[in-house]
Design a protein around this motif. Structure first.
Motif, PDB file in Angstrom:
ATOM      1  N   GLN A  44      -6.935  -7.981   5.016  1.00 41.49           N
ATOM      2  CA  GLN A  44      -8.180  -6.042   4.565  1.00 41.49           C
ATOM      3  C   GLN A  44      -9.151  -7.347   3.902  1.00 41.49           C
ATOM      4  OE1 GLN A  44      -6.073  -3.056   1.723  1.00 41.49           O
ATOM      5  NE2 GLN A  44      -6.888  -1.889   3.339  1.00 41.49           N
ATOM      6  N   GLU A  58      -7.820  -9.186   0.780  1.00 37.99           N
ATOM      7  CA  GLU A  58      -6.242  -9.553   0.505  1.00 37.99           C
ATOM      8  C   GLU A  58      -5.473 -10.204   1.708  1.00 37.99           C
ATOM      9  OE1 GLU A  58      -5.440  -6.782  -1.642  1.00 37.99           O
ATOM     10  OE2 GLU A  58      -3.248  -7.529  -2.226  1.00 37.99           O
ATOM     11  N   ALA A  59      -4.755 -10.860   1.162  1.00 36.36           N
ATOM     12  CA  ALA A  59      -3.866 -11.851   1.959  1.00 36.36           C
ATOM     13  C   ALA A  59      -2.540 -10.691   1.665  1.00 36.36           C
ATOM     14  CB  ALA A  59      -3.555 -12.893   2.133  1.00 36.36           C
ATOM     15  N   ARG A  62       3.833  -9.856   6.140  1.00 37.75           N
ATOM     16  CA  ARG A  62       3.583  -9.407   7.472  1.00 37.75           C
ATOM     17  C   ARG A  62       5.142 -10.180   7.859  1.00 37.75           C
ATOM     18  NH1 ARG A  62       1.818  -6.042   5.080  1.00 37.75           N
ATOM     19  NH2 ARG A  62      -0.101  -4.478   6.118  1.00 37.75           N
ATOM     20  N   PRO A  73       6.173  -5.308   2.807  1.00 38.36           N
ATOM     21  CA  PRO A  73       6.305  -6.042   1.470  1.00 38.36           C
ATOM     22  C   PRO A  73       7.670  -5.624   1.870  1.00 38.36           C
ATOM     23  CG  PRO A  73       4.510  -6.318   2.017  1.00 38.36           C
ATOM     24  CD  PRO A  73       5.102  -5.829   3.471  1.00 38.36           C
ATOM     25  N   VAL A  93       3.363 -18.431   1.541  1.00 38.59           N
ATOM     26  CA  VAL A  93       1.669 -17.925   1.484  1.00 38.59           C
ATOM     27  C   VAL A  93       0.994 -18.504   1.278  1.00 38.59           C
ATOM     28  CG1 VAL A  93       0.570 -15.424   0.119  1.00 38.59           C
ATOM     29  CG2 VAL A  93       3.311 -15.389   1.483  1.00 38.59           C
ATOM     30  N   ILE A 117       0.883 -12.659  -6.337  1.00 37.41           N
ATOM     31  CA  ILE A 117       1.306 -13.646  -6.739  1.00 37.41           C
ATOM     32  C   ILE A 117       2.649 -12.993  -7.841  1.00 37.41           C
ATOM     33  CG2 ILE A 117       2.182 -15.419  -9.019  1.00 37.41           C
ATOM     34  CD1 ILE A 117      -0.179 -17.040  -5.500  1.00 37.41           C
ATOM     35  N   GLN A 121       6.925 -16.058  -9.977  1.00 37.03           N
ATOM     36  CA  GLN A 121       5.715 -17.777  -9.849  1.00 37.03           C
ATOM     37  C   GLN A 121       5.042 -18.048 -10.618  1.00 37.03           C
ATOM     38  OE1 GLN A 121       4.127 -15.621  -5.618  1.00 37.03           O
ATOM     39  NE2 GLN A 121       4.201 -17.918  -5.260  1.00 37.03           N
ATOM     40  N   ASP A 179      -2.817  -3.449  -9.998  1.00 38.55           N
ATOM     41  CA  ASP A 179      -2.273  -2.204  -9.724  1.00 38.55           C
ATOM     42  C   ASP A 179      -2.901  -1.347 -11.202  1.00 38.55           C
ATOM     43  OD1 ASP A 179      -0.634  -2.597  -7.318  1.00 38.55           O
ATOM     44  OD2 ASP A 179       1.083  -3.059  -7.890  1.00 38.55           O
ATOM     45  N   GLU A 235      -8.442   0.131  -5.116  1.00 37.19           N
ATOM     46  CA  GLU A 235      -7.727   0.453  -3.568  1.00 37.19           C
ATOM     47  C   GLU A 235      -7.270   1.102  -2.847  1.00 37.19           C
ATOM     48  OE1 GLU A 235      -4.796  -2.190  -5.335  1.00 37.19           O
ATOM     49  OE2 GLU A 235      -3.131  -0.923  -5.233  1.00 37.19           O
ATOM     50  N   GLY A 236      -7.154   2.016  -1.698  1.00 37.77           N
ATOM     51  CA  GLY A 236      -6.268   2.719  -1.248  1.00 37.77           C
ATOM     52  C   GLY A 236      -7.564   3.517  -0.381  1.00 37.77           C
ATOM     53  N   PRO A 262      -5.213  -3.837   6.818  1.00 36.85           N
ATOM     54  CA  PRO A 262      -5.024  -5.163   6.898  1.00 36.85           C
ATOM     55  C   PRO A 262      -4.226  -5.633   8.557  1.00 36.85           C
ATOM     56  CG  PRO A 262      -3.478  -4.281   5.317  1.00 36.85           C
ATOM     57  CD  PRO A 262      -4.234  -2.912   6.530  1.00 36.85           C
TER      58      PRO A 262
HETATM   59  P1  C2E Z   1      -1.370  -4.224  -2.976  1.00 38.12           P
HETATM   60  O1  C2E Z   1      -1.188  -6.198  -3.956  1.00 38.12           O
HETATM   61  O2  C2E Z   1      -1.552  -2.661  -4.251  1.00 38.12           O
HETATM   62  O3  C2E Z   1      -1.615  -4.464  -2.160  1.00 38.12           O
HETATM   63  C1  C2E Z   1      -1.836  -2.831  -1.450  1.00 38.12           C
HETATM   64  C2  C2E Z   1      -1.349  -2.432  -0.202  1.00 38.12           C
HETATM   65  O4  C2E Z   1      -1.763  -1.126  -0.052  1.00 38.12           O
HETATM   66  C3  C2E Z   1      -0.824  -2.807   0.714  1.00 38.12           C
HETATM   67  O5  C2E Z   1       0.103  -2.607   0.440  1.00 38.12           O
HETATM   68  C4  C2E Z   1      -1.999  -2.796   1.924  1.00 38.12           C
HETATM   69  O6  C2E Z   1      -1.408  -2.479   2.512  1.00 38.12           O
HETATM   70  C5  C2E Z   1      -2.191  -0.862   0.925  1.00 38.12           C
HETATM   71  N1  C2E Z   1      -3.147  -0.457   1.395  1.00 38.12           N
HETATM   72  C6  C2E Z   1      -4.725  -0.897   1.875  1.00 38.12           C
HETATM   73  N2  C2E Z   1      -5.071  -0.047   1.724  1.00 38.12           N
HETATM   74  C7  C2E Z   1      -4.570   1.761   1.739  1.00 38.12           C
HETATM   75  C8  C2E Z   1      -4.986   2.643   1.838  1.00 38.12           C
HETATM   76  O7  C2E Z   1      -6.723   3.042   2.545  1.00 38.12           O
HETATM   77  N3  C2E Z   1      -4.125   3.813   2.002  1.00 38.12           N
HETATM   78  C9  C2E Z   1      -2.767   2.823   1.706  1.00 38.12           C
HETATM   79  N4  C2E Z   1      -2.003   4.464   2.330  1.00 38.12           N
HETATM   80  N5  C2E Z   1      -1.918   2.336   1.928  1.00 38.12           N
HETATM   81  C10 C2E Z   1      -3.147   0.878   2.155  1.00 38.12           C
HETATM   82  P2  C2E Z   1       1.520  -3.187   1.903  1.00 38.12           P
HETATM   83  O8  C2E Z   1       0.828  -4.780   2.483  1.00 38.12           O
HETATM   84  O9  C2E Z   1       2.650  -3.276   2.367  1.00 38.12           O
HETATM   85  O10 C2E Z   1       2.307  -4.151   0.352  1.00 38.12           O
HETATM   86  C11 C2E Z   1       2.927  -3.745  -0.780  1.00 38.12           C
HETATM   87  C12 C2E Z   1       2.999  -3.977  -1.843  1.00 38.12           C
HETATM   88  O11 C2E Z   1       3.781  -5.752  -1.476  1.00 38.12           O
HETATM   89  C13 C2E Z   1       1.307  -5.178  -2.686  1.00 38.12           C
HETATM   90  O12 C2E Z   1       0.903  -3.834  -2.791  1.00 38.12           O
HETATM   91  C14 C2E Z   1       2.149  -6.115  -2.844  1.00 38.12           C
HETATM   92  O13 C2E Z   1       2.146  -5.867  -4.416  1.00 38.12           O
HETATM   93  C15 C2E Z   1       3.025  -6.566  -2.155  1.00 38.12           C
HETATM   94  N6  C2E Z   1       2.886  -7.795  -1.938  1.00 38.12           N
HETATM   95  C16 C2E Z   1       2.026  -8.232  -0.426  1.00 38.12           C
HETATM   96  N7  C2E Z   1       2.012  -9.274   0.122  1.00 38.12           N
HETATM   97  C17 C2E Z   1       2.607 -10.277  -0.944  1.00 38.12           C
HETATM   98  C18 C2E Z   1       2.872 -11.002  -1.172  1.00 38.12           C
HETATM   99  O14 C2E Z   1       2.547 -12.609  -0.237  1.00 38.12           O
HETATM  100  N8  C2E Z   1       3.452 -11.468  -2.088  1.00 38.12           N
HETATM  101  C19 C2E Z   1       3.902 -10.697  -3.338  1.00 38.12           C
HETATM  102  N9  C2E Z   1       4.932 -11.656  -4.059  1.00 38.12           N
HETATM  103  N10 C2E Z   1       3.433  -9.850  -3.049  1.00 38.12           N
HETATM  104  C20 C2E Z   1       2.984  -9.145  -1.958  1.00 38.12           C
END
Ligand code: C2E
Ligand code: CA
Ligand code: CA
Ligand code: CA
Length: 277
Positions: A44, A58-59, A62, A73, A93, A117, A121, A179, A235-236, A262
């Motif tokens: 994204q 940001e990676a 999925r 996730p 990742v 992260i 980790q 966050d 974010e968001g 994303p």
């Molecule tokens: P995060 O790091 O706070 O990532 C932001 C989340 O908000 C992502 O959800 C993203 O898709 C979503 N988002 C972005 N823009 C918007 C928007 O405008 N509106 C809304 N409603 N949502 C938006 P996602 O991809 O489902 O990821 C959720 C959480 O999972 C992430 O929160 C992060 O904490 C975790 N995560 C994702 N990828 C990884 C990873 O590779 N490793 C680890 N450890 N955690 C991950």
């Protein structure tokens, strides 16, 4: 009464058994997912609000599950975080982000890629060596990566992670506090930790237009960022009015569906050509 108690007991036992079975199945599935290449990273973009340019991506993980379809996730990271599985996933990742970064660099795209992260980790001890080795393997400098650590992961043991963060810092890997605003950061620690970026949690952005308290929290985080000389990313961001409010309040960068969801790595180049000139 005795019979009812027996039923209740049987019910709980049944429930526990089902929950354990679900967990074990998911865990086995997830282990298989790594070796079967079912995991993917989507990316994204982050937008600089003043210049309207892309500063990086940001990676986000999925899982393309063979029968259940695409899993976010939230469906599996919490379970993986309960045991060492998150470290295997985390290593995948980092490696995958390095692979994609190398491809983009070969195309002339110098995109900073931020990786999420988990707390666990940070505790493994060799995260720095691991990241450097994986970056080296793909021929990219570690400084093309950025790390996102949640406020609560950092504040679990701020003194313990300082050395590790300094190592990353010296290699040019920037650190973002994810966050931000949802945990209980101690200002003293925040000031001492080698961090570069604060990411305002989505929940504050969500209601910022309607809720004066949330708008005020955002302004407070922006002031804090300014006094600690940290970049602030919101974010968001989903609407123009949210983006306008953030920009007017002095926020540096934004990320959200307003700009892009994303996207798979292959689609990012096309998105960039469409959205930047
Ligand atoms: P995060 O790091 O706070 O990532 C932001 C989340 O908000 C992502 O959800 C993203 O898709 C979503 N988002 C972005 N823009 C918007 C928007 O405008 N509106 C809304 N409603 N949502 C938006 P996602 O991809 O489902 O990821 C959720 C959480 O999972 C992430 O929160 C992060 O904490 C975790 N995560 C994702 N990828 C990884 C990873 O590779 N490793 C680890 N450890 N955690 C991950
Ligand atoms: Ca994040
Ligand atoms: Ca976040
Ligand atoms: Ca979040």
């Amino acid at each position: 009464a005795k019979e009812a108690g027996g039923n209740t007991y049987r019910f709980f036992r049944q429930e526990m058994l089902e929950r354990t079975t679900r967990r074990l199945t998911l865990e086995m599935d997830l282990r298989r997912a790594i070796s079967n290449n079912e995991l993917e990273l989507h990316y994204q973009p982050k937008i600089d609000l003043a210049s309207n340019t892309v500063t990086g991506v940001e990676a986000l993980l999925r899982w393309r599950h063979p029968t259940r379809g695409m899993q976010a996730p939230g469906e599996f990271i919490p379970l993986a975080e309960e045991n060492a599985l998150i470290c295997d996933i985390g290593a995948w990742v980092i490696g995958e982000a390095c692979r994609q970064t190398a491809i983009w660099r070969a195309q002339g795209l110098d995109l900073k890629v931020a990786i999420n992260i988990s707390a666990r980790q940070l505790e493994t001890g060799d995260l720095y060596q691991q990241l450097c080795a994986l970056a080296h393997q793909r021929g990219i400098p570690p400084s093309s990566l950025e790390l996102e650590l949640t406020e609560s992961a950092l504040m679990k043991n701020p003194e313990g992670v300082t050395g590790l963060l300094n190592q990353f810092r010296q290699a040019g890997v920037r650190i973002a506090v994810d966050d931000f605003g949802t945990g209980y950061s101690s200002l003293a620690y925040l000031r001492r930790l080698p961090i570069d970026i604060l990411k305002i949690d989505r929940s504050f952005v969500l209601d910022a237009i309607a809720d004066e308290d949330d708008a005020q929290i955002i302004k407070t985080i922006l002031a804090l960022g300014q006094s600690l000389k940290l970049a602030v990313v919101a974010e968001g961001v989903e609407s123009e009015s949210q983006a306008a409010l953030l920009k007017a309040s002095g926020c540096d960068q934004a990320q959200g569906y307003l700009y892009a969801k994303p996207l798979p790595g292959d689609d990012i180049e096309a998105w960039l050509t469409q959205h930047t000139h």
